[in-house]
Design an enzyme around this catalytic site. Structure first.
Site, PDB file in Angstrom:
ATOM      1  N   CYS A  51       0.849  -1.193   0.000  1.00 24.38           N
ATOM      2  CA  CYS A  51       0.000   0.000   0.000  1.00 24.38           C
ATOM      3  C   CYS A  51       0.890   1.251   0.000  1.00 24.38           C
ATOM      4  CB  CYS A  51      -0.910   0.007   1.224  1.00 24.38           C
ATOM      5  SG  CYS A  51      -2.062   1.408   1.227  1.00 24.38           S
ATOM      6  N   ASP A  53       0.420   3.797   1.689  1.00 24.80           N
ATOM      7  CA  ASP A  53       0.350   4.395   3.030  1.00 24.80           C
ATOM      8  C   ASP A  53       1.744   4.695   3.604  1.00 24.80           C
ATOM      9  OD1 ASP A  53       0.047   4.619   5.972  1.00 24.80           O
ATOM     10  OD2 ASP A  53      -2.020   4.039   5.577  1.00 24.80           O
ATOM     11  N   ARG A  55       2.740   4.924   6.463  1.00 19.79           N
ATOM     12  CA  ARG A  55       3.117   4.215   7.688  1.00 19.79           C
ATOM     13  C   ARG A  55       3.635   2.807   7.426  1.00 19.79           C
ATOM     14  NH1 ARG A  55      -2.718   5.085  10.094  1.00 19.79           N
ATOM     15  NH2 ARG A  55      -3.072   4.575   7.910  1.00 19.79           N
ATOM     16  N   HIS A 107      -2.033  -4.054   4.877  1.00 19.33           N
ATOM     17  CA  HIS A 107      -1.865  -3.655   6.280  1.00 19.33           C
ATOM     18  C   HIS A 107      -3.228  -3.455   6.919  1.00 19.33           C
ATOM     19  CE1 HIS A 107      -2.698   0.765   5.823  1.00 19.33           C
ATOM     20  NE2 HIS A 107      -2.448   0.455   4.566  1.00 19.33           N
ATOM     21  N   CYS A 110      -6.242  -0.206   6.806  1.00 18.02           N
ATOM     22  CA  CYS A 110      -5.978   0.491   5.542  1.00 18.02           C
ATOM     23  C   CYS A 110      -7.114   1.478   5.239  1.00 18.02           C
ATOM     24  CB  CYS A 110      -5.838  -0.528   4.414  1.00 18.02           C
ATOM     25  SG  CYS A 110      -5.515   0.227   2.804  1.00 18.02           S
TER      26      CYS A 110
HETATM   27 CO    CO Z   1      -3.451   1.205   2.991  1.00 14.30          CO
END
Ligand code: CO
Length: 225
Positions: A51, A53, A55, A107, A110
């Protein structure tokens, strides 16, 4: 005189350049020829599809150095059979770099998955997230039986999405052709927990199309009913 807001932006970017200098210096201190060697060739054994993302920093969370992980990231780690961006990454990784493992890593928590689950409008990304909605539609019966707590439904859907995307990777012509010519290649499905920093295997790994089909069904059956 530049407006203060712009000056502030420039100073924060200066910090990034300064961070970059220290990062490069650290690596050179450990191995003076590090970048020289890296500039000539890369030999990653792994392709990471994760992803976007912020993080979920791919190399960092599995402790790999530059040159060791080939990476493709998009919103909600989706592998679509007509997405030539992702397909090109897979093709280059498998045919040219000859990676031995493809890891699809989702993750928990999400944002893209949650937005899709809650049918929230994000904007243009809604069109991309239709692929996650396809996963929901495909498994409507399963989702209907999950409990009504949004966070736990979202986390199970994050797992289900990875299992589906692993299956999509296995069905690409690139991976099928690699297996047909006997190339060593394993596709894995993992999920990362942002709350504890740990990666979990979703037991959907496959080194052939037959294994992919069998382990897909097994992995789906481990989800709550
Ligand atoms: Co995500």
């Amino acid at each position: 005189m530049l407006p203060i807001a712009i000056l502030r932006d420039m100073s924060s970017l200066a910090e990034l350049f300064s961070n970059n200098k220290s990062w490069a210096q650290n690596l050179i201190t450990r191995d003076s020829a590090f970048f020289e060697k890296l500039s000539v060739q890369q030999h990653p054994e792994y392709l990471w599809i994760g992803c976007a993302d912020s993080r979920v920093p791919a190399e960092e969370l599995v402790g790999l150095a530059p040159g060791e992980l080939f990476v493709h990231r998009n919103v909600a780690n989706v592998v679509v059979h007509t997405d030539f961006n992702c397909l090109s990454v897979i093709q280059f990784a498998v045919d040219v770099l000859k990676v031995k493992h493809i890891i699809v890593c989702g993750h928990y928590g999400c944002g893209g998955i949650m937005a899709t689950l809650r049918e929230e409008r994000v904007g243009l990304a809604d069109n991309w997230l239709r692929h996650v909605d396809d996963v929901i539609q495909k498994h409507q019966n399963l989702l209907a039986r999950w409990d009504h707590d949004d966070a736990s439904r979202c986390n199970h859907l994050c797992e289900l999405n990875v299992i589906e995307q692993v299956s999509n990777v296995c069905k690409t012509t690139v991976v099928r052709d690699a297996w047909e010519r006997g190339q060593e290649l394993i596709v894995h499905g993992w999920i990362y927990g942002m709350k504890d920093g740990l990666v979990r295997d979703l037991h959907t790994s496959a080194s052939s199309l037959e294994e992919a089909r069998a382990n897909y069904l097994k992995a789906i059956s481990t989800l709550p009913e």
